[in-house]
Design a protein around this motif. Structure first.
Motif, PDB file in Angstrom:
ATOM      1  N   GLY A  24       9.528  -0.402 -18.663  1.00  0.00           N
ATOM      2  CA  GLY A  24       8.101  -0.692 -18.781  1.00  0.00           C
ATOM      3  C   GLY A  24       7.339  -0.749 -17.481  1.00  0.00           C
ATOM      4  N   VAL A  25       7.929  -0.276 -16.403  1.00  0.00           N
ATOM      5  CA  VAL A  25       7.244  -0.274 -15.108  1.00  0.00           C
ATOM      6  C   VAL A  25       6.415   0.993 -14.960  1.00  0.00           C
ATOM      7  CG1 VAL A  25       7.561  -0.241 -12.596  1.00  0.00           C
ATOM      8  CG2 VAL A  25       9.030  -1.681 -14.028  1.00  0.00           C
ATOM      9  N   VAL A  26       5.167   0.834 -14.503  1.00  0.00           N
ATOM     10  CA  VAL A  26       4.300   1.987 -14.254  1.00  0.00           C
ATOM     11  C   VAL A  26       4.706   2.608 -12.922  1.00  0.00           C
ATOM     12  CG1 VAL A  26       1.941   2.785 -13.901  1.00  0.00           C
ATOM     13  CG2 VAL A  26       2.403   0.968 -15.570  1.00  0.00           C
ATOM     14  N   LEU A  27       5.178   3.849 -12.982  1.00  0.00           N
ATOM     15  CA  LEU A  27       5.647   4.554 -11.791  1.00  0.00           C
ATOM     16  C   LEU A  27       4.554   5.414 -11.159  1.00  0.00           C
ATOM     17  CD1 LEU A  27       9.086   5.740 -13.206  1.00  0.00           C
ATOM     18  CD2 LEU A  27       8.631   3.704 -11.832  1.00  0.00           C
ATOM     19  N   GLY A  28       3.560   5.762 -11.943  1.00  0.00           N
ATOM     20  CA  GLY A  28       2.475   6.592 -11.435  1.00  0.00           C
ATOM     21  C   GLY A  28       1.377   6.709 -12.453  1.00  0.00           C
ATOM     22  N   LYS A  29       0.192   7.058 -12.009  1.00  0.00           N
ATOM     23  CA  LYS A  29      -0.934   7.215 -12.925  1.00  0.00           C
ATOM     24  C   LYS A  29      -1.961   8.156 -12.334  1.00  0.00           C
ATOM     25  CE  LYS A  29      -2.979   2.877 -11.270  1.00  0.00           C
ATOM     26  NZ  LYS A  29      -3.459   1.527 -11.671  1.00  0.00           N
ATOM     27  N   SER A  30      -2.776   8.704 -13.211  1.00  0.00           N
ATOM     28  CA  SER A  30      -3.863   9.588 -12.781  1.00  0.00           C
ATOM     29  C   SER A  30      -4.965   9.533 -13.830  1.00  0.00           C
ATOM     30  CB  SER A  30      -3.373  11.026 -12.587  1.00  0.00           C
ATOM     31  OG  SER A  30      -2.844  11.544 -13.795  1.00  0.00           O
ATOM     32  N   ARG A  31      -6.115  10.010 -13.433  1.00  0.00           N
ATOM     33  CA  ARG A  31      -7.269   9.979 -14.344  1.00  0.00           C
ATOM     34  C   ARG A  31      -8.160  11.170 -14.040  1.00  0.00           C
ATOM     35  NH1 ARG A  31     -10.878   4.783 -16.056  1.00  0.00           N
ATOM     36  NH2 ARG A  31     -12.660   5.877 -16.919  1.00  0.00           N
ATOM     37  N   GLY A  32      -8.707  11.777 -15.081  1.00  0.00           N
ATOM     38  CA  GLY A  32      -9.586  12.923 -14.908  1.00  0.00           C
ATOM     39  C   GLY A  32     -10.599  13.001 -16.025  1.00  0.00           C
ATOM     40  N   PRO A  33     -11.380  14.063 -16.071  1.00  0.00           N
ATOM     41  CA  PRO A  33     -12.394  14.221 -17.113  1.00  0.00           C
ATOM     42  C   PRO A  33     -11.776  14.493 -18.474  1.00  0.00           C
ATOM     43  CG  PRO A  33     -12.270  16.187 -15.762  1.00  0.00           C
ATOM     44  CD  PRO A  33     -11.386  15.164 -15.113  1.00  0.00           C
ATOM     45  N   GLY A  34     -12.609  14.450 -19.504  1.00  0.00           N
ATOM     46  CA  GLY A  34     -12.152  14.722 -20.852  1.00  0.00           C
ATOM     47  C   GLY A  34     -11.494  16.085 -20.955  1.00  0.00           C
ATOM     48  N   ALA A  35     -10.427  16.170 -21.774  1.00  0.00           N
ATOM     49  CA  ALA A  35      -9.693  17.432 -21.909  1.00  0.00           C
ATOM     50  C   ALA A  35      -9.361  17.707 -23.365  1.00  0.00           C
ATOM     51  CB  ALA A  35      -8.427  17.391 -21.070  1.00  0.00           C
ATOM     52  N   SER A  36     -10.248  17.314 -24.262  1.00  0.00           N
ATOM     53  CA  SER A  36      -9.999  17.543 -25.686  1.00  0.00           C
ATOM     54  C   SER A  36      -9.880  19.036 -25.964  1.00  0.00           C
ATOM     55  CB  SER A  36     -11.140  16.967 -26.527  1.00  0.00           C
ATOM     56  OG  SER A  36     -11.060  17.450 -27.859  1.00  0.00           O
ATOM     57  N   PRO A  37      -8.801  19.468 -26.631  1.00  0.00           N
ATOM     58  CA  PRO A  37      -8.663  20.893 -26.944  1.00  0.00           C
ATOM     59  C   PRO A  37      -9.776  21.404 -27.850  1.00  0.00           C
ATOM     60  CG  PRO A  37      -7.022  19.592 -28.126  1.00  0.00           C
ATOM     61  CD  PRO A  37      -7.674  18.682 -27.139  1.00  0.00           C
ATOM     62  N   ALA A  56       0.227  12.282 -11.380  1.00  0.00           N
ATOM     63  CA  ALA A  56       0.827  10.983 -11.700  1.00  0.00           C
ATOM     64  C   ALA A  56       2.293  10.923 -11.272  1.00  0.00           C
ATOM     65  CB  ALA A  56       0.706  10.715 -13.198  1.00  0.00           C
ATOM     66  N   LEU A  57       3.002  12.035 -11.391  1.00  0.00           N
ATOM     67  CA  LEU A  57       4.411  12.066 -10.985  1.00  0.00           C
ATOM     68  C   LEU A  57       4.570  11.961  -9.483  1.00  0.00           C
ATOM     69  CD1 LEU A  57       5.611  14.867 -13.412  1.00  0.00           C
ATOM     70  CD2 LEU A  57       6.491  12.516 -13.392  1.00  0.00           C
ATOM     71  N   GLY A  58       3.598  12.490  -8.754  1.00  0.00           N
ATOM     72  CA  GLY A  58       3.651  12.421  -7.306  1.00  0.00           C
ATOM     73  C   GLY A  58       4.568  13.473  -6.708  1.00  0.00           C
ATOM     74  N   PRO A  59       4.723  13.455  -5.383  1.00  0.00           N
ATOM     75  CA  PRO A  59       5.475  14.506  -4.703  1.00  0.00           C
ATOM     76  C   PRO A  59       6.965  14.533  -5.033  1.00  0.00           C
ATOM     77  CG  PRO A  59       4.859  12.747  -3.178  1.00  0.00           C
ATOM     78  CD  PRO A  59       4.115  12.503  -4.447  1.00  0.00           C
ATOM     79  N   GLY A  60       7.486  13.452  -5.595  1.00  0.00           N
ATOM     80  CA  GLY A  60       8.915  13.419  -5.932  1.00  0.00           C
ATOM     81  C   GLY A  60       9.221  13.839  -7.345  1.00  0.00           C
ATOM     82  N   ALA A  61       8.357  14.634  -7.947  1.00  0.00           N
ATOM     83  CA  ALA A  61       8.521  14.996  -9.359  1.00  0.00           C
ATOM     84  C   ALA A  61       9.826  15.730  -9.627  1.00  0.00           C
ATOM     85  CB  ALA A  61       7.342  15.868  -9.801  1.00  0.00           C
ATOM     86  N   GLY A  62      10.268  16.559  -8.710  1.00  0.00           N
ATOM     87  CA  GLY A  62      11.498  17.305  -8.935  1.00  0.00           C
ATOM     88  C   GLY A  62      11.301  18.454  -9.897  1.00  0.00           C
ATOM     89  N   GLU A  63      12.405  18.946 -10.439  1.00  0.00           N
ATOM     90  CA  GLU A  63      12.346  20.081 -11.345  1.00  0.00           C
ATOM     91  C   GLU A  63      12.134  19.614 -12.777  1.00  0.00           C
ATOM     92  OE1 GLU A  63      15.886  22.339 -10.839  1.00  0.00           O
ATOM     93  OE2 GLU A  63      15.408  22.956  -8.790  1.00  0.00           O
ATOM     94  N   LYS A  64      11.641  20.530 -13.612  1.00  0.00           N
ATOM     95  CA  LYS A  64      11.498  20.235 -15.038  1.00  0.00           C
ATOM     96  C   LYS A  64      12.882  20.182 -15.689  1.00  0.00           C
ATOM     97  CE  LYS A  64       6.969  22.510 -15.503  1.00  0.00           C
ATOM     98  NZ  LYS A  64       6.233  23.598 -16.157  1.00  0.00           N
ATOM     99  N   PRO A  65      13.027  19.341 -16.724  1.00  0.00           N
ATOM    100  CA  PRO A  65      12.037  18.409 -17.280  1.00  0.00           C
ATOM    101  C   PRO A  65      11.849  17.184 -16.382  1.00  0.00           C
ATOM    102  CG  PRO A  65      14.114  18.202 -18.456  1.00  0.00           C
ATOM    103  CD  PRO A  65      14.290  19.344 -17.501  1.00  0.00           C
ATOM    104  N   PHE A  66      10.595  16.763 -16.272  1.00  0.00           N
ATOM    105  CA  PHE A  66      10.254  15.647 -15.401  1.00  0.00           C
ATOM    106  C   PHE A  66      10.657  14.301 -15.977  1.00  0.00           C
ATOM    107  CE2 PHE A  66       6.580  18.676 -14.552  1.00  0.00           C
ATOM    108  CZ  PHE A  66       7.146  19.202 -13.403  1.00  0.00           C
ATOM    109  N   ALA A  67      10.619  14.186 -17.314  1.00  0.00           N
ATOM    110  CA  ALA A  67      10.824  12.898 -17.979  1.00  0.00           C
ATOM    111  C   ALA A  67      11.637  13.097 -19.250  1.00  0.00           C
ATOM    112  CB  ALA A  67       9.476  12.250 -18.300  1.00  0.00           C
ATOM    113  N   VAL A  68      12.000  11.972 -19.853  1.00  0.00           N
ATOM    114  CA  VAL A  68      12.749  12.034 -21.101  1.00  0.00           C
ATOM    115  C   VAL A  68      11.843  12.392 -22.265  1.00  0.00           C
ATOM    116  CG1 VAL A  68      14.245  10.744 -22.682  1.00  0.00           C
ATOM    117  CG2 VAL A  68      14.394  10.342 -20.207  1.00  0.00           C
TER     118      VAL A  68
END
Length: 323
Positions: A24-37, A56-68
């Motif tokens: 439950g720890v926030v590792l990164g975040k970002s915010r931008g304008p609306g992106a409704s498809p 939000a992932l930052g420079p240490g994102a690594g290769e895909k897949p980034f997350a579970v």
């Protein structure tokens, strides 16, 4: 280790991304304008989301897949075909092992509850959704007037402008909205405002900014503004009432979660009137204004999917609560 969840909440006016660990720890975040498809198309939506995810992932994102897991909840996913199209496009990006896509109103519900109950959101638009204890879902298409909607922030701004213009030219009653709206646009008269909007010298999006002004004028006792606010209260209450009845929640003690930029800013008297009307339908209901951003609901859904502990979810909510 890879992050557990990439959480996305994409509204009509803003998009938020959180990257969360399994505890439950926030590792990164970002915010931008609306992106409704629905507004910008699926391809542009996915491109905008990927930019925010990488930020939000930052420079240490690594290769895909980034997350579970990716948990993406966006405005404009009102029909199954829209969810399927976005799911396919996001899956092709390969951000995570698994992916869930849904409407952003459900993320609001999860942000303010355990995921069962009713949510009504009012930001640029208005929508409602509910989930029953048996898993049944009741939703509405949020497509504006063609789907029976009234009361989003932009529409409320239009109402304020409409009544102000009519007060100035004599077609309507006198109202304090007239000088307030004129001052908001910084023009000598409302006729100047109308011309500015017509010739695109004034950005039409600025009409949305009249919404807080409307509630201020109503709170000061203006009858015209008060009538608009009363109608808004009725619309929010009707969303909740229909969902409560359709999910057979009127005899239970359902949670009713209110959120979005308009509902989080209207003030206690308006919320109290919405609560009063909701309690007439479900006397044991608990009505609350959400105290975390809906992206937290998307993150909680992701932690639910991964079987994270209750302590992890509580930690996330405590860390992201608005002050």
């Amino acid at each position: 280790m890879r992050p557990a969840v990439i959480a996305i909440d994409g509204g009509n006016s803003k998009t938020e991304v959180l990257v969360i660990s399994e505890d439950g720890v926030v590792l990164g975040k970002s915010r931008g304008p609306g992106a409704s498809p629905q507004n910008i198309g699926v391809a542009a939506c996915v491109a905008a989301l990927e930019e925010l995810v990488l930020e939000a992932l930052g420079p240490g994102a690594g290769e895909k897949p980034f997350a579970v897991h990716t948990s993406a909840y966006l405005a404009g996913l009102d029909f199954p075909r829209e969810e399927e199209a976005l799911h396919a496009a996001l899956a092709a990006r390969g951000w995570s092992d698994t992916l869930t896509v849904g409407n952003d109103t459900l993320a609001l519900l999860r942000a303010g509850s355990a995921g069962v109950g009713v949510a009504v959101v009012c930001g640029a638009g208005i929508n409602g959704a509910g989930v029953g204890p048996d898993g049944r879902v009741h939703r509405f298409p949020a497509l504006g007037k063609i789907s029976g909607d009234w009361g989003g922030g932009y529409r409320l701004g239009e109402e304020a402008l409409w009544w102000a213009v009519r007060a100035e030219d004599g077609r309507g009653p006198r109202t304090a909205l007239m000088p307030a709206v004129t001052a908001y646009f910084g023009k000598p008269t409302l006729l100047d405002v109308v011309q500015g909007l017509h010739f695109e010298e004034i950005d039409a999006a600025s009409i949305h900014g009249l919404c807080p002004l409307l509630f201020e004028v109503a709170a000061a006792g203006d009858e015209v503004a008060g009538d608009i606010v009363t109608r808004f209260v009725e619309e929010v209450s009707v969303f909740a009432a229909v969902i409560l009845r359709n999910l057979d929640l009127t005899e239970d003690a359902p949670e009713i979660v209110l959120g979005g930029g308009v509902l989080t800013g209207v003030g206690a008297p308006v919320i109290a009137e919405i609560e009063r009307r909701c309690l007439k339908v479900a006397p044991r209901a608990v009505v609350r204004v959400v105290d975390v951003n809906p992206v937290v609901g998307a993150a909680l859904f992701g932690l639910d999917t991964l079987g994270a502990s209750d302590a992890a979810k509580a930690s996330l909510k405590a860390a992201t609560q608005r002050t």
